[in-house]
Design a protein around this motif. Structure first.
Motif, PDB file in Angstrom:
ATOM      1  N   SER A   1       0.827  -1.199   0.000  1.00 36.00           N
ATOM      2  CA  SER A   1       0.000   0.000   0.000  1.00 36.00           C
ATOM      3  C   SER A   1       0.866   1.256   0.000  1.00 36.00           C
ATOM      4  CB  SER A   1      -0.929   0.002   1.218  1.00 36.00           C
ATOM      5  OG  SER A   1      -0.186   0.023   2.412  1.00 36.00           O
ATOM      6  N   LEU A   2       0.333   2.320  -0.581  1.00 35.47           N
ATOM      7  CA  LEU A   2       1.065   3.579  -0.701  1.00 35.47           C
ATOM      8  C   LEU A   2       0.573   4.582   0.335  1.00 35.47           C
ATOM      9  CD1 LEU A   2       0.810   3.937  -4.600  1.00 35.47           C
ATOM     10  CD2 LEU A   2       2.796   3.128  -3.298  1.00 35.47           C
ATOM     11  N   ASP A   3       1.502   5.427   0.788  1.00 36.09           N
ATOM     12  CA  ASP A   3       1.142   6.527   1.692  1.00 36.09           C
ATOM     13  C   ASP A   3       0.765   7.724   0.832  1.00 36.09           C
ATOM     14  OD1 ASP A   3       0.921   8.597   3.491  1.00 36.09           O
ATOM     15  OD2 ASP A   3       2.776   8.145   4.559  1.00 36.09           O
ATOM     16  N   VAL A   4      -0.452   8.190   0.965  1.00 44.60           N
ATOM     17  CA  VAL A   4      -0.937   9.259   0.106  1.00 44.60           C
ATOM     18  C   VAL A   4      -0.098  10.526   0.219  1.00 44.60           C
ATOM     19  CG1 VAL A   4      -2.569  10.236   1.791  1.00 44.60           C
ATOM     20  CG2 VAL A   4      -3.067  10.395  -0.671  1.00 44.60           C
ATOM     21  N   VAL A   5       0.565  10.714   1.353  1.00 37.13           N
ATOM     22  CA  VAL A   5       1.387  11.907   1.548  1.00 37.13           C
ATOM     23  C   VAL A   5       2.644  11.863   0.690  1.00 37.13           C
ATOM     24  CG1 VAL A   5       2.768  13.197   3.238  1.00 37.13           C
ATOM     25  CG2 VAL A   5       0.530  12.305   3.879  1.00 37.13           C
ATOM     26  N   HIS A   6       3.131  10.665   0.413  1.00 33.23           N
ATOM     27  CA  HIS A   6       4.419  10.532  -0.260  1.00 33.23           C
ATOM     28  C   HIS A   6       4.299   9.971  -1.673  1.00 33.23           C
ATOM     29  CE1 HIS A   6       5.559  10.431   4.124  1.00 33.23           C
ATOM     30  NE2 HIS A   6       6.235  11.466   3.657  1.00 33.23           N
ATOM     31  N   LEU A   7       3.194  10.244  -2.349  1.00 32.86           N
ATOM     32  CA  LEU A   7       3.043   9.784  -3.721  1.00 32.86           C
ATOM     33  C   LEU A   7       3.952  10.576  -4.659  1.00 32.86           C
ATOM     34  CD1 LEU A   7      -0.798   9.212  -4.200  1.00 32.86           C
ATOM     35  CD2 LEU A   7       0.954   7.612  -3.439  1.00 32.86           C
ATOM     36  N   SER A   8       4.434   9.898  -5.683  1.00 34.97           N
ATOM     37  CA  SER A   8       5.266  10.550  -6.695  1.00 34.97           C
ATOM     38  C   SER A   8       4.404  10.985  -7.873  1.00 34.97           C
ATOM     39  CB  SER A   8       6.341   9.578  -7.191  1.00 34.97           C
ATOM     40  OG  SER A   8       5.729   8.469  -7.859  1.00 34.97           O
ATOM     41  N   LEU A   9       5.019  11.726  -8.789  1.00 32.60           N
ATOM     42  CA  LEU A   9       4.320  12.113 -10.007  1.00 32.60           C
ATOM     43  C   LEU A   9       3.860  10.867 -10.762  1.00 32.60           C
ATOM     44  CD1 LEU A   9       3.460  14.052 -12.280  1.00 32.60           C
ATOM     45  CD2 LEU A   9       5.830  14.016 -13.094  1.00 32.60           C
ATOM     46  N   GLU A  10       4.711   9.843 -10.795  1.00 30.22           N
ATOM     47  CA  GLU A  10       4.360   8.593 -11.491  1.00 30.22           C
ATOM     48  C   GLU A  10       3.168   7.912 -10.831  1.00 30.22           C
ATOM     49  OE1 GLU A  10       7.428   9.479 -10.588  1.00 30.22           O
ATOM     50  OE2 GLU A  10       8.190   9.957 -12.600  1.00 30.22           O
ATOM     51  N   ASP A  11       3.087   7.980  -9.504  1.00 31.63           N
ATOM     52  CA  ASP A  11       1.946   7.381  -8.795  1.00 31.63           C
ATOM     53  C   ASP A  11       0.648   8.098  -9.169  1.00 31.63           C
ATOM     54  OD1 ASP A  11       3.512   5.523  -7.383  1.00 31.63           O
ATOM     55  OD2 ASP A  11       3.943   6.985  -5.798  1.00 31.63           O
TER      56      ASP A  11
ATOM     57  N   THR B   1       1.427  16.836  -7.922  1.00 31.73           N
ATOM     58  CA  THR B   1       0.449  17.013  -9.008  1.00 31.73           C
ATOM     59  C   THR B   1       0.786  18.195  -9.923  1.00 31.73           C
ATOM     60  OG1 THR B   1      -1.028  18.503  -7.763  1.00 31.73           O
ATOM     61  CG2 THR B   1      -1.343  16.120  -7.464  1.00 31.73           C
ATOM     62  N   GLU B   2       1.841  18.944  -9.591  1.00 27.95           N
ATOM     63  CA  GLU B   2       2.130  20.176 -10.334  1.00 27.95           C
ATOM     64  C   GLU B   2       2.326  19.945 -11.831  1.00 27.95           C
ATOM     65  OE1 GLU B   2       4.164  23.287  -7.166  1.00 27.95           O
ATOM     66  OE2 GLU B   2       5.451  21.928  -8.301  1.00 27.95           O
ATOM     67  N   LEU B   3       2.922  18.821 -12.208  1.00 33.35           N
ATOM     68  CA  LEU B   3       3.242  18.565 -13.616  1.00 33.35           C
ATOM     69  C   LEU B   3       2.242  17.643 -14.296  1.00 33.35           C
ATOM     70  CD1 LEU B   3       7.134  18.147 -13.350  1.00 33.35           C
ATOM     71  CD2 LEU B   3       5.812  20.192 -13.951  1.00 33.35           C
ATOM     72  N   VAL B   4       1.141  17.327 -13.605  1.00 35.21           N
ATOM     73  CA  VAL B   4       0.121  16.468 -14.208  1.00 35.21           C
ATOM     74  C   VAL B   4      -0.765  17.313 -15.116  1.00 35.21           C
ATOM     75  CG1 VAL B   4      -1.815  14.911 -13.797  1.00 35.21           C
ATOM     76  CG2 VAL B   4       0.124  14.925 -12.223  1.00 35.21           C
ATOM     77  N   ASP B   5      -0.919  16.891 -16.364  1.00 32.77           N
ATOM     78  CA  ASP B   5      -1.743  17.632 -17.321  1.00 32.77           C
ATOM     79  C   ASP B   5      -3.215  17.322 -17.110  1.00 32.77           C
ATOM     80  OD1 ASP B   5       0.425  18.822 -18.584  1.00 32.77           O
ATOM     81  OD2 ASP B   5       0.706  17.118 -19.935  1.00 32.77           O
ATOM     82  N   MET B   6      -4.031  18.365 -17.243  1.00 34.91           N
ATOM     83  CA  MET B   6      -5.476  18.177 -17.193  1.00 34.91           C
ATOM     84  C   MET B   6      -5.948  17.475 -18.468  1.00 34.91           C
ATOM     85  SD  MET B   6      -7.515  19.201 -14.723  1.00 34.91           S
ATOM     86  CE  MET B   6      -7.618  20.269 -13.274  1.00 34.91           C
ATOM     87  N   PRO B   7      -6.953  16.601 -18.382  1.00 40.04           N
ATOM     88  CA  PRO B   7      -7.522  15.991 -19.592  1.00 40.04           C
ATOM     89  C   PRO B   7      -8.108  17.069 -20.494  1.00 40.04           C
ATOM     90  CG  PRO B   7      -8.348  14.915 -17.610  1.00 40.04           C
ATOM     91  CD  PRO B   7      -7.622  16.141 -17.165  1.00 40.04           C
TER      92      PRO B   7
END
Length: 267
Positions: free
Chosen positions: A45-55, A98-104
């Motif tokens: 399981s992943l810790d939501v606080v420490h997710l990466s851009l890839e996650d 989330t800064e580099l995640v593109d909006m759909p």
């Protein structure tokens, strides 16, 4: 950070820092819940606080493959971004994954609006011989003449009507108050409704200050206004798909067409 702790923190942030309505808060929390479930389903399981851009990208890909449309994806990503902003405000995180995640990409859909002729047709379609017809006429004039949201119409209070000054005080999204000009026709129809119909209703204690009431003397529901508008449009021969919000778009469109400044109308 556990799911319950993350949810409580986010809910408090939305209420205190963003001043969102309870409905909006729960919508954001539901969207965060999708991310939390994604983290819990991961092995390990992943810790939501420490997710990466890839996650985060993997999460968006997962919900997209699950059939979530572009508009819903955009809303979901907006909630997730808001959550990570919350973590930064609370100084739990220094960087936002989330800064580099593109909006759909979203197709731009123009809102439906009514012409003046169509609005007149709807007004004329009200059977003034029926009970509460004056209320219905006043509601229609207020929806259009003030550009109100349906929730704002249902919760409009008599103590917030300032007819001598020509405006009403409206509590909108996030409990934000604004002053809205009201048309002379809307004021006229509201006065007729209050003097001819509302005075004869068995007003319930919790609804004493609400302007628009049902026949039982209680406040109106949004769905009742929605149904009223839909049925009246059919009766008036209007084939457009409309809702109470259509009057808000019509109000803004006609102001701009009449020469009003676009930015002022948006504000």
């Amino acid at each position: 950070m556990g799911s319950a702790e993350a949810t409580d923190l986010f809910r408090t942030y939305l209420k205190l820092e963003r001043s969102l309505s309870d409905r909006s808060v729960e919508a954001y929390v539901r969207d965060l819940g999708k991310l939390l479930r994604f983290c819990e389903a991961h092995s390990p399981s992943l810790d939501v606080v420490h997710l990466s851009l890839e996650d985060i990208q993997a999460f968006i890909t997962t919900v997209a493959k699950g059939g979530l449309g572009a508009r819903s994806q955009a809303r979901l990503l907006s909630a997730v971004r808001c959550f990570y902003k919350c973590l930064r405000v609370e100084r739990i995180l220094k960087t936002d994954p989330t800064e580099l995640v593109d909006m759909p990409r979203l197709g731009r859909k123009l809102p439906t609006f009514l012409t003046l002729k169509e609005i007149d047709a709807m007004v004329a379609a009200i059977d003034m011989s029926r009970p509460m017809a004056h209320r219905d006429r006043a509601m229609l004039e207020t929806l259009y003449g003030c550009g109100l949201r349906v929730s704002e119409l249902c919760t409009l209070r008599m103590s917030r009507l300032h007819f001598n000054e020509g405006f009403v005080r409206v509590i909108g999204k996030g409990d934000k108050e604004r002053l809205v000009p009201i048309s002379p026709e809307a004021m006229k129809q509201i006065d007729v409704y209050r003097n001819e119909e509302r005075v004869h209703l068995p007003v319930q204690k919790a609804a004493e200050d609400f302007l628009f009431l049902n026949t039982r003397g209680s406040g109106l529901s949004r769905i009742s206004v929605f149904n009223f508008v839909k049925k009246l449009a059919v009766k008036a021969g209007i084939r457009k798909t409309i809702s109470p919000h259509t009057f808000r778009h019509s109000f803004a469109t006609h102001l701009v067409e009449g020469g009003a400044d676009l930015r002022a109308v948006q504000e």
